[in-house]
Design an enzyme around this catalytic site. Structure first.
Site: not given
Length: 232
Positions: A89, A106, A199
């Site tokens: 992120n 990143h 998830l």
């Protein structure tokens, strides 16, 4: 003492209100990757790229860490061994939650980079094509983020951490983006216990010895609580 290495992806920040790359209706859905997130896009239309990242920077500044970020910060504070967070992120939610050992593979929205000389400095809230580099004065200012087709940052250090890990956890990652998608397999081969907290199952779910699926804000604090309770 156990060394824990944690990879986080967009799924951990989604519950804070930041859209993921694959969300419909989010900021990524409004632009093609080829137009805003490649070196070629920046060379072709730097104004559009800055507009896109200015919007992302503004959105990221308007959200707060969620229970998953806070749990990982707690783990770093209270775990007897070392805790390293490697994040895909570009937001600063891990740091806002209190994590100190964070590797942004990143890059980060709050960083600016001169494409001409490589100088780095804190990014203003809004960046423009005409902004001069503080070091060389070239008008080649770009966000200090890794675009598609570019090499992620600090990879040598990351591979070393993976090889030293006793536990490797992947949180909120799809398993679609390399080299991060290979981290679970690499750490497992080096002897780490591997766990996926996501998830739903990722595409590389078979690389993990333990699986926990559900909202990050629920399953990550529960996992951290278990880890810390083993120390007492």
């Amino acid at each position: 003492m156990e060394k824990i290495v944690i990879l986080t992806g967009a799924g951990i920040s989604a519950e804070s209100g930041l859209s993921t790359f694959r969300d419909t209706g989010g900021i990524w859905a409004q632009h093609a990757v080829e137009d805003v997130a490649t070196p070629e896009a920046f060379a072709r239309n730097p104004d559009l790229v800055h507009e896109f990242y200015n919007a992302r920077r503004a959105k990221a500044a308007d959200v707060a860490p969620n229970p998953a970020h806070l749990a990982l910060a707690r783990l770093e504070r209270e775990h007897a061994g070392q805790v390293i967070v490697v994040t895909q992120n570009v937001d600063a939610l891990h740091e806002a939650a209190g994590s100190g050992s964070v590797i942004h593979m990143h890059g980060a929205l709050n960083g600016a980079l001169c494409a001409a000389c490589g100088h780095r400095w804190p990014a203003p809230q809004e960046m423009r094509t005409s902004d001069p580099c503080p070091a060389c004065s070239a008008t080649s200012t770009r966000p200090d983020v890794v675009w598609f087709g570019e090499m992620p940052y600090q990879m040598d250090a990351i591979w070393q951490h993976l090889e030293e890990a006793d536990i490797f956890a992947a949180i909120g990652t799809s398993g679609n983006v390399y080299p991060a998608a290979a981290f679970g397999q690499h750490a497992g081969r080096a002897g780490a216990h591997t766990i996926e907290l996501n998830l739903e199952p990722s595409v590389n779910v078979r690389d993990f010895a333990e699986l926990r699926h559900g909202p990050a804000g629920s399953i990550v604090p529960a996992w951290v609580e278990e880890l810390l309770s083993r120390q007492t």
